[in-house]
Scaffold this active site. Structure first.
Site, PDB file in Angstrom:
ATOM      1  N   LYS A  71       0.847  -1.200   0.000  1.00 23.16           N
ATOM      2  CA  LYS A  71       0.000   0.000   0.000  1.00 23.16           C
ATOM      3  C   LYS A  71       0.886   1.255   0.000  1.00 23.16           C
ATOM      4  CE  LYS A  71      -0.397  -0.367   5.047  1.00 23.16           C
ATOM      5  NZ  LYS A  71      -1.269  -0.845   6.135  1.00 23.16           N
ATOM      6  N   TYR A 106      15.600  29.910   9.338  1.00 23.97           N
ATOM      7  CA  TYR A 106      14.340  30.543   9.729  1.00 23.97           C
ATOM      8  C   TYR A 106      14.151  30.466  11.241  1.00 23.97           C
ATOM      9  CZ  TYR A 106      12.894  30.545   4.831  1.00 23.97           C
ATOM     10  OH  TYR A 106      12.806  30.770   3.499  1.00 23.97           O
TER      11      TYR A 106
HETATM   12  C1  LIG Z   1      -0.513  -1.940   6.680  1.00 22.08           C
HETATM   13  C2  LIG Z   1      -1.085  -3.230   7.106  1.00 22.08           C
HETATM   14  C3  LIG Z   1      -0.237  -4.319   7.379  1.00 22.08           C
HETATM   15  C4  LIG Z   1       1.274  -4.192   7.401  1.00 22.08           C
HETATM   16  O1  LIG Z   1       1.669  -3.587   8.605  1.00 22.08           O
HETATM   17  P1  LIG Z   1       3.211  -3.418   9.007  1.00 22.08           P
HETATM   18  O2  LIG Z   1       3.188  -2.893  10.391  1.00 22.08           O
HETATM   19  O3  LIG Z   1       3.779  -2.432   8.037  1.00 22.08           O
HETATM   20  O4  LIG Z   1       3.831  -4.746   8.877  1.00 22.08           O
HETATM   21  C5  LIG Z   1      -0.811  -5.528   7.677  1.00 22.08           C
HETATM   22  N1  LIG Z   1      -2.162  -5.666   7.713  1.00 22.08           N
HETATM   23  C6  LIG Z   1      -3.015  -4.642   7.486  1.00 22.08           C
HETATM   24  C7  LIG Z   1      -4.471  -4.850   7.568  1.00 22.08           C
HETATM   25  C8  LIG Z   1      -2.496  -3.394   7.172  1.00 22.08           C
HETATM   26  O5  LIG Z   1      -3.334  -2.375   6.946  1.00 22.08           O
END
Ligand SMILES: *Cc1c(COP(=O)(O)O)cnc(C)c1O
Length: 368
Positions: A35, A259
């Site tokens: 994702k 800044y």
């Molecule tokens: C993002 C996600 C993962 C992966 O999580 P990590 O902590 O990056 O390993 C697994 N399951 C679901 C449902 C997620 O949304």
């Protein structure tokens, strides 16, 4: 010449980390989570780096379709499922496995005829209180889903709130597993439990955490969800963000930098200006002291990060010059360390890598 800022993606490290995840959970099938543009690494690179995974999981429907169009033929899972009834035909057309976490999604599947069978992951809320059916409502949801023609395999899924910590005082992994088992008791189907935290705990909790599928994300990108360091777990960085010194200033005591004049030199010192700022995804709130590597030597950020530049202390670096190589994170500087200094997590740094940053591919230990 392009601006010297560049992110190098290490596909070999992605493969290595996938193998590490496999060795933690040798019996489970593995969804590589891609994702958010493969955690900022690029969807296609995720597809190539995790070619050995059993499937790819993500949340963006259009990216799921893009994976199919790019030639990914193994399973794809939408971790949040569909967002509208009009997405249902897409699942059938592209053979995409969808999470089902609420009654509205079940209704979408009931109302829209599936012209080809699909697989789904039914999600149980075991305490995270984000998505999913409560354990006491789960069997009824399962029954209703099971009755829909065109639904083929139903996998039972839940998500851990505190997988980076074995014995969380408010909600331990073990408690979530107990609720999950109770809620899915007697229902046929495969099970999917662990994110990276769960996978990394698998060696200690094999019995408790054993499941048919695991869903690691961050560990595949060389980060950890917390606890021990990535290196301790044998994970390798997959993204190295590098730039160069593009300017040098000699400061006298009392001079200020940047800044807000947030940094005041207490003594004469040399600072370097790095071509990297918050518009590149470097966190603006990173404080003085956040680690940076210049010409292979560790030093620190000084002053406030601006849009295109940041300033670093060059006092410890003997021959620093305009053109000196700077590592912001990755090979030689764990992203989790930078994230911790900046009060965030490695996930956020990777995902925030900006569109304007040049990206190349290369092995670790090279300049990309
Ligand atoms: C993002 C996600 C993962 C992966 O999580 P990590 O902590 O990056 O390993 C697994 N399951 C679901 C449902 C997620 O949304």
């Amino acid at each position: 010449m392009p601006r010297p800022l560049c992110a190098t993606i290490h596909l070999d490290s992605m493969q290595h980390n996938l193998n590490r995840a496999r060795s933690c959970a040798p019996l489970a099938k593995l969804w590589a989570v891609v994702k958010a543009n493969a955690y900022g690494h690029g969807l296609e690179r995720g597809m190539r780096g995790f070619a050995q995974a059993d499937g790819l999981a993500l949340v963006e429907t259009e990216s799921a379709v893009r994976l199919r169009e790019s030639g990914w033929i193994k399973p794809i899972l939408l971790l949040e499922g569909i967002f509208d009834a009009s997405d249902v035909p897409l699942l059938a057309e592209h053979n995409i496995n969808s999470a089902v976490h609420c009654i509205e999604q079940i209704k979408m599947l009931e109302y829209t005829q599936l012209y080809r069978p699909i697989d789904v992951h039914l999600k149980m809320n075991t305490g995270m209180n984000r998505l999913g059916f409560r354990p006491e409502d789960y069997a009824a949801a399962y029954k209703r889903l099971r009755a829909i023609p065109g639904i083929r395999n139903i996998t039972h899924m839940t998500h851990f709130a505190n997988a980076d910590e074995l014995e969380h005082p408010l909600l331990a992994i073990g408690e979530q597993v107990r609720r999950f088992r109770a809620g899915a008791d007697g229902l046929p189907g495969e099970r999917s439990l662990s994110n990276s935290g769960g996978v990394l705990h698998q060696p200690q909790l094999a019995d408790e955490l054993s499941s048919d599928w695991v869903r690691p994300g961050i560990m595949l990108y060389g980060g950890t969800p917390g606890g021990r360091s990535a290196q301790d777990y044998g994970l390798r960085p997959t993204m190295t963000l590098r730039s160069e010194i593009i300017g040098i200033q000699q400061l006298q005591p009392g001079d200020t930098v940047g800044y807000g004049s947030r940094f005041v030199a207490e003594k004469a010192m040399t600072i370097g200006v790095v071509a990297c700022g918050y518009a590149d995804g470097y966190p603006r709130h990173a404080p003085h002291g956040t680690p940076v590597v210049v010409d292979g030597v560790r030093t620190t950020l000084v002053g406030r990060v601006s849009m295109d530049m940041m300033t670093v202390d060059l006092t410890p670096i003997a021959n620093a010059r305009v053109g000196s190589k700077v590592t912001l994170w990755g090979d030689g500087l764990p992203i989790d360390e930078v994230a911790q200094a900046a009060g965030t997590i490695g996930y956020e740094l990777m995902c925030a890598l900006a569109q304007r940053v040049r990206v190349t591919e290369g092995r670790m230990g090279t300049d990309g």
